[in-house]
Design an enzyme around this catalytic site. Structure first.
Site, PDB file in Angstrom:
ATOM      1  N   HIS A  83      37.178 -10.600  20.329  1.00 53.51           N
ATOM      2  CA  HIS A  83      36.593  -9.711  21.348  1.00 53.51           C
ATOM      3  C   HIS A  83      37.717  -8.864  21.941  1.00 53.51           C
ATOM      4  O   HIS A  83      38.250  -9.164  23.003  1.00 53.51           O
ATOM      5  CB  HIS A  83      35.919 -10.553  22.435  1.00 53.51           C
ATOM      6  N   HIS A 111      44.183  -9.920  25.403  1.00 56.07           N
ATOM      7  CA  HIS A 111      44.227 -11.059  24.468  1.00 56.07           C
ATOM      8  C   HIS A 111      44.226 -10.492  23.043  1.00 56.07           C
ATOM      9  O   HIS A 111      45.270 -10.092  22.573  1.00 56.07           O
ATOM     10  CB  HIS A 111      43.113 -12.075  24.739  1.00 56.07           C
ATOM     11  N   GLU A 163      33.154  -8.680  18.764  1.00 53.54           N
ATOM     12  CA  GLU A 163      32.364  -8.472  19.965  1.00 53.54           C
ATOM     13  C   GLU A 163      32.992  -7.381  20.818  1.00 53.54           C
ATOM     14  O   GLU A 163      34.210  -7.210  20.824  1.00 53.54           O
ATOM     15  CB  GLU A 163      32.321  -9.752  20.810  1.00 53.54           C
ATOM     16  N   HIS A 211      28.840 -18.531  24.906  1.00 55.61           N
ATOM     17  CA  HIS A 211      29.446 -18.483  26.238  1.00 55.61           C
ATOM     18  C   HIS A 211      29.263 -19.836  26.924  1.00 55.61           C
ATOM     19  O   HIS A 211      28.160 -20.233  27.277  1.00 55.61           O
ATOM     20  CB  HIS A 211      28.884 -17.375  27.127  1.00 55.61           C
ATOM     21  N   ASP A 212      30.378 -20.534  27.097  1.00 62.67           N
ATOM     22  CA  ASP A 212      30.441 -21.831  27.781  1.00 62.67           C
ATOM     23  C   ASP A 212      29.755 -22.956  27.024  1.00 62.67           C
ATOM     24  O   ASP A 212      29.502 -24.020  27.602  1.00 62.67           O
ATOM     25  CB  ASP A 212      29.894 -21.744  29.205  1.00 62.67           C
ATOM     26  N   HIS A 270      36.528 -20.609  24.412  1.00 61.59           N
ATOM     27  CA  HIS A 270      37.272 -21.206  25.529  1.00 61.59           C
ATOM     28  C   HIS A 270      37.256 -22.728  25.488  1.00 61.59           C
ATOM     29  O   HIS A 270      38.318 -23.370  25.513  1.00 61.59           O
ATOM     30  CB  HIS A 270      36.703 -20.702  26.856  1.00 61.59           C
TER      31      HIS A 270
END
Length: 239
Positions: A43, A50, A70, A190-191, A214
């Site tokens: 992303h 990053h 992304e 996501h998460d 993550h």
């Protein structure tokens, strides 16, 4: 069968904190594949805090599984995608200063823009996914834009799961059923973590792909990257 795509942004974050090339992001992407990942997600953001555009160019020719990019389709992002031609592009409406993605597209309000972007990428042979909140209206709106898949933004699921898994999955199940009913492929991200991934896939087994970064990289600090990827694959497949 749900595929695991590993988002390697956090590996690039560690590298960028000190400069140089440690850890080597390209090697990390290939290691993830060797350890069983079925795709690599990046992303890149405009400030390149990053993943950098140069990383995308370096990684693309080496990926043997699926490469997913992304991002918000600003002109520089669109140019990058058309240059490297990933297997999939995921359209995310994040602001330039966003720490991380925090909402899906309003596919009704932005229908004309998203339709044009989907046409452009699909004309170049790139599967296109739109990042949406777990709302059947937004899912059907994405279908009207001409995309191939939607990616459900799962932060809300992860947050509520800790106290009430049944309530957490309910809106996602409705959105996933809407995607299936209108012929869209289904991604999620996501998460998602080792704590909540199994329950999500168990309840929505037609999920095509999960993109996880993550939590996976955090787990890898303790478990090692190889064991961590295998653990996530186990949560996807063992039910």
């Amino acid at each position: 069968m749900t595929r695991l795509s590993v988002n390697i942004n956090k590996i690039a974050t560690i590298r960028n904190a000190r400069g140089g090339n440690m850890p080597d992001v390209t090697k990390a992407a290939l290691d993830c594949e060797n350890f069983g990942a079925e795709g690599i997600t990046v992303h890149p953001r405009p400030d390149e805090r990053h993943i950098r555009y140069s990383d995308v160019r370096s990684i693309r020719p080496l990926i043997r599984t699926e490469f997913n990019i992304e991002g918000n389709p600003i002109p520089s992002f669109v140019d990058l995608v058309l240059e490297v031609k990933p297997d999939q592009v995921t359209l995310v409406p994040d602001a330039e200063d966003a720490i991380t993605s925090n909402a899906g597209w309003d596919t009704t309000r932005h229908k004309d823009f998203l339709t044009d972007i989907c046409k452009l990428f699909k004309a170049n042979g790139i599967r296109t996914s739109i990042f949406v909140d777990p709302d059947p209206v937004m899912v059907r709106g994405a279908k009207a834009c001409g995309c191939d898949r939607v990616e459900l933004y799962t932060e809300g699921y992860a947050r509520v799961f800790k106290t009430d898994p049944k309530a957490a999955i309910e809106p996602y199940l409705k959105a996933a059923e809407a995607a299936r009913d209108c012929g869209l492929g289904l991604n999620a991200g996501h998460d998602l973590s080792l704590e909540n991934l199994h329950y999500f896939i168990e309840n929505i087994p037609w999920t095509d792909e999960v993109s996880i970064g993550h939590a996976l990289i955090c787990d890898a600090l303790y478990m090692g990257l190889d064991k961590t990827i295998k653990a996530y694959l186990g949560e996807i497949n063992n039910f």
